[in-house]
Write a protein that holds these residues in place. Structure first.
Motif, PDB file in Angstrom:
ATOM      1  N   THR A  25      24.269  17.044  16.536  1.00 28.08           N
ATOM      2  CA  THR A  25      24.061  15.677  17.038  1.00 28.08           C
ATOM      3  C   THR A  25      22.656  15.254  16.658  1.00 28.08           C
ATOM      4  O   THR A  25      21.690  16.012  16.814  1.00 28.08           O
ATOM      5  CB  THR A  25      24.231  15.621  18.560  1.00 28.08           C
ATOM      6  N   PRO A  26      22.517  14.077  16.091  1.00 28.45           N
ATOM      7  CA  PRO A  26      21.180  13.641  15.702  1.00 28.45           C
ATOM      8  C   PRO A  26      20.303  13.409  16.927  1.00 28.45           C
ATOM      9  O   PRO A  26      20.779  13.020  17.988  1.00 28.45           O
ATOM     10  CB  PRO A  26      21.436  12.349  14.930  1.00 28.45           C
ATOM     11  N   ALA A  27      19.019  13.654  16.719  1.00 26.44           N
ATOM     12  CA  ALA A  27      18.063  13.431  17.811  1.00 26.44           C
ATOM     13  C   ALA A  27      17.911  11.925  17.998  1.00 26.44           C
ATOM     14  O   ALA A  27      18.083  11.144  17.065  1.00 26.44           O
ATOM     15  CB  ALA A  27      16.728  14.065  17.452  1.00 26.44           C
ATOM     16  N   PRO A  28      17.612  11.521  19.212  1.00 24.53           N
ATOM     17  CA  PRO A  28      17.432  10.081  19.423  1.00 24.53           C
ATOM     18  C   PRO A  28      16.258   9.574  18.587  1.00 24.53           C
ATOM     19  O   PRO A  28      15.228  10.230  18.454  1.00 24.53           O
ATOM     20  CB  PRO A  28      17.150   9.952  20.911  1.00 24.53           C
ATOM     21  N   ALA A  29      16.451   8.425  17.954  1.00 19.32           N
ATOM     22  CA  ALA A  29      15.447   7.864  17.062  1.00 19.32           C
ATOM     23  C   ALA A  29      14.265   7.354  17.870  1.00 19.32           C
ATOM     24  O   ALA A  29      14.429   6.659  18.859  1.00 19.32           O
ATOM     25  CB  ALA A  29      16.061   6.742  16.238  1.00 19.32           C
ATOM     26  N   ALA A  30      13.080   7.739  17.413  1.00 18.47           N
ATOM     27  CA  ALA A  30      11.866   7.263  18.065  1.00 18.47           C
ATOM     28  C   ALA A  30      11.534   5.897  17.475  1.00 18.47           C
ATOM     29  O   ALA A  30      11.807   5.620  16.312  1.00 18.47           O
ATOM     30  CB  ALA A  30      10.730   8.236  17.819  1.00 18.47           C
ATOM     31  N   PRO A  31      10.959   5.042  18.265  1.00 21.77           N
ATOM     32  CA  PRO A  31      10.603   3.724  17.734  1.00 21.77           C
ATOM     33  C   PRO A  31       9.523   3.881  16.656  1.00 21.77           C
ATOM     34  O   PRO A  31       8.592   4.665  16.788  1.00 21.77           O
ATOM     35  CB  PRO A  31      10.084   2.954  18.938  1.00 21.77           C
ATOM     36  N   LEU A  32       9.716   3.167  15.541  1.00 25.92           N
ATOM     37  CA  LEU A  32       8.776   3.228  14.442  1.00 25.92           C
ATOM     38  C   LEU A  32       7.657   2.231  14.682  1.00 25.92           C
ATOM     39  O   LEU A  32       7.884   1.074  14.968  1.00 25.92           O
ATOM     40  CB  LEU A  32       9.474   2.910  13.112  1.00 25.92           C
ATOM     41  N   ALA A  33       6.426   2.733  14.543  1.00 23.48           N
ATOM     42  CA  ALA A  33       5.270   1.846  14.692  1.00 23.48           C
ATOM     43  C   ALA A  33       4.618   1.725  13.328  1.00 23.48           C
ATOM     44  O   ALA A  33       4.359   2.720  12.665  1.00 23.48           O
ATOM     45  CB  ALA A  33       4.288   2.434  15.697  1.00 23.48           C
ATOM     46  N   PRO A  34       4.364   0.525  12.872  1.00 27.86           N
ATOM     47  CA  PRO A  34       3.721   0.377  11.561  1.00 27.86           C
ATOM     48  C   PRO A  34       2.306   0.918  11.602  1.00 27.86           C
ATOM     49  O   PRO A  34       1.575   0.719  12.554  1.00 27.86           O
ATOM     50  CB  PRO A  34       3.754  -1.120  11.313  1.00 27.86           C
ATOM     51  N   VAL A  35       1.977   1.642  10.548  1.00 26.76           N
ATOM     52  CA  VAL A  35       0.649   2.223  10.436  1.00 26.76           C
ATOM     53  C   VAL A  35      -0.013   1.626   9.203  1.00 26.76           C
ATOM     54  O   VAL A  35       0.557   1.613   8.119  1.00 26.76           O
ATOM     55  CB  VAL A  35       0.723   3.765  10.312  1.00 26.76           C
ATOM     56  N   GLN A  36      -1.195   1.113   9.373  1.00 23.16           N
ATOM     57  CA  GLN A  36      -1.925   0.496   8.285  1.00 23.16           C
ATOM     58  C   GLN A  36      -2.684   1.581   7.508  1.00 23.16           C
ATOM     59  O   GLN A  36      -3.385   2.395   8.109  1.00 23.16           O
ATOM     60  CB  GLN A  36      -2.915  -0.535   8.842  1.00 23.16           C
ATOM     61  N   PRO A  37      -2.550   1.624   6.145  1.00 21.21           N
ATOM     62  CA  PRO A  37      -3.324   2.611   5.394  1.00 21.21           C
ATOM     63  C   PRO A  37      -4.801   2.288   5.441  1.00 21.21           C
ATOM     64  O   PRO A  37      -5.196   1.152   5.686  1.00 21.21           O
ATOM     65  CB  PRO A  37      -2.756   2.478   3.978  1.00 21.21           C
ATOM     66  N   GLY A  38      -5.615   3.315   5.185  1.00 19.42           N
ATOM     67  CA  GLY A  38      -7.068   3.138   5.230  1.00 19.42           C
ATOM     68  C   GLY A  38      -7.552   2.171   4.165  1.00 19.42           C
ATOM     69  O   GLY A  38      -8.417   1.338   4.409  1.00 19.42           O
ATOM     70  N   ALA A  39      -7.012   2.262   2.973  1.00 24.16           N
ATOM     71  CA  ALA A  39      -7.360   1.342   1.892  1.00 24.16           C
ATOM     72  C   ALA A  39      -6.064   0.829   1.307  1.00 24.16           C
ATOM     73  O   ALA A  39      -5.082   1.554   1.193  1.00 24.16           O
ATOM     74  CB  ALA A  39      -8.173   2.052   0.825  1.00 24.16           C
ATOM     75  N   VAL A  40      -6.037  -0.403   0.946  1.00 27.32           N
ATOM     76  CA  VAL A  40      -4.824  -0.986   0.391  1.00 27.32           C
ATOM     77  C   VAL A  40      -4.740  -0.596  -1.093  1.00 27.32           C
ATOM     78  O   VAL A  40      -5.641  -0.929  -1.870  1.00 27.32           O
ATOM     79  CB  VAL A  40      -4.854  -2.524   0.541  1.00 27.32           C
ATOM     80  N   PRO A  41      -3.693   0.148  -1.465  1.00 31.47           N
ATOM     81  CA  PRO A  41      -3.577   0.536  -2.869  1.00 31.47           C
ATOM     82  C   PRO A  41      -3.159  -0.662  -3.721  1.00 31.47           C
ATOM     83  O   PRO A  41      -2.537  -1.598  -3.225  1.00 31.47           O
ATOM     84  CB  PRO A  41      -2.505   1.615  -2.870  1.00 31.47           C
ATOM     85  N   SER A  42      -3.495  -0.597  -4.985  1.00 29.38           N
ATOM     86  CA  SER A  42      -3.136  -1.689  -5.874  1.00 29.38           C
ATOM     87  C   SER A  42      -1.663  -1.576  -6.226  1.00 29.38           C
ATOM     88  O   SER A  42      -1.114  -0.496  -6.361  1.00 29.38           O
ATOM     89  CB  SER A  42      -3.993  -1.633  -7.137  1.00 29.38           C
ATOM     90  N   VAL A  43      -1.003  -2.707  -6.335  1.00 25.89           N
ATOM     91  CA  VAL A  43       0.425  -2.759  -6.625  1.00 25.89           C
ATOM     92  C   VAL A  43       0.575  -3.225  -8.065  1.00 25.89           C
ATOM     93  O   VAL A  43      -0.026  -4.211  -8.482  1.00 25.89           O
ATOM     94  CB  VAL A  43       1.152  -3.710  -5.659  1.00 25.89           C
ATOM     95  N   ALA A  44       1.409  -2.499  -8.823  1.00 24.64           N
ATOM     96  CA  ALA A  44       1.644  -2.856 -10.215  1.00 24.64           C
ATOM     97  C   ALA A  44       3.089  -3.290 -10.367  1.00 24.64           C
ATOM     98  O   ALA A  44       3.994  -2.726  -9.759  1.00 24.64           O
ATOM     99  CB  ALA A  44       1.361  -1.676 -11.121  1.00 24.64           C
ATOM    100  N   SER A  45       3.315  -4.317 -11.171  1.00 25.76           N
ATOM    101  CA  SER A  45       4.668  -4.813 -11.452  1.00 25.76           C
ATOM    102  C   SER A  45       4.904  -4.722 -12.948  1.00 25.76           C
ATOM    103  O   SER A  45       4.031  -5.074 -13.747  1.00 25.76           O
ATOM    104  CB  SER A  45       4.831  -6.252 -10.990  1.00 25.76           C
TER     105      SER A  45
END
Length: 152
Positions: A24-44
């Motif tokens: 039986t799966p464990a009850p899902a814990a609520p997900l809290a957004p975590v902000q990274p220390g530095a914002v990595p650059s995004v490439a497209s």
């Protein structure tokens, strides 16, 4: 015994069937957004078929720095070079003595050949019958032998 062997009847065995129990799966814990220390650059990247792929740029892994090579002492280098030089001189002297021995044998053979040729030439000059009129010619077929003297 074993059922494969002839003459033995197959033995009946008790068979136990095991069924897996679902997890039986464990009850899902609520997900809290975590902000990274530095914002990595995004490439497209635009693919040839028109799709756009977006992702984070990953810095390449840096190889581990090489360990510094220990310095070679000048004394060790000098000893090694001296040994190589000594071996080269010994080899050169060995080749030189071999060359001198071969040259001596060659000159000896040339002198012997000259002596044989010159000796043969002298023998032909002394024993040759061409034009020499001071000798006695004996015809052995006409000679008569009396008391170990030839009379012609």
């Amino acid at each position: 015994m074993y059922p494969e062997h002839p003459g033995h009847l197959p033995a009946e065995r008790a068979v136990t069937v095991h069924y897996p129990t679902p997890i039986t799966p464990a009850p899902a814990a609520p997900l809290a957004p975590v902000q990274p220390g530095a914002v990595p650059s995004v490439a497209s990247v635009v693919l040839p078929d028109g799709r756009v792929v977006t992702g984070y740029a990953i810095s390449p892994a840096q190889p581990e720095p090489l360990a510094a090579k220990p310095a070679v002492s000048r004394a060790a280098v000098n000893v090694a070079l001296g040994g190589v030089g000594f071996l080269a001189v010994c080899g050169g002297l060995l080749l030189l003595t071999s060359f001198i021995a071969a040259l001596t044998a060659f000159i000896t053979q040339l002198i012997t050949l000259a002596a044989v040729i010159f000796g043969g030439w002298i023998a032909v000059q002394i024993l040759g019958t061409s034009g020499h009129s001071g000798g006695t010619t004996v015809h052995i077929c006409k000679a008569v032998i009396k008391r170990n003297h030839f009379h012609g």
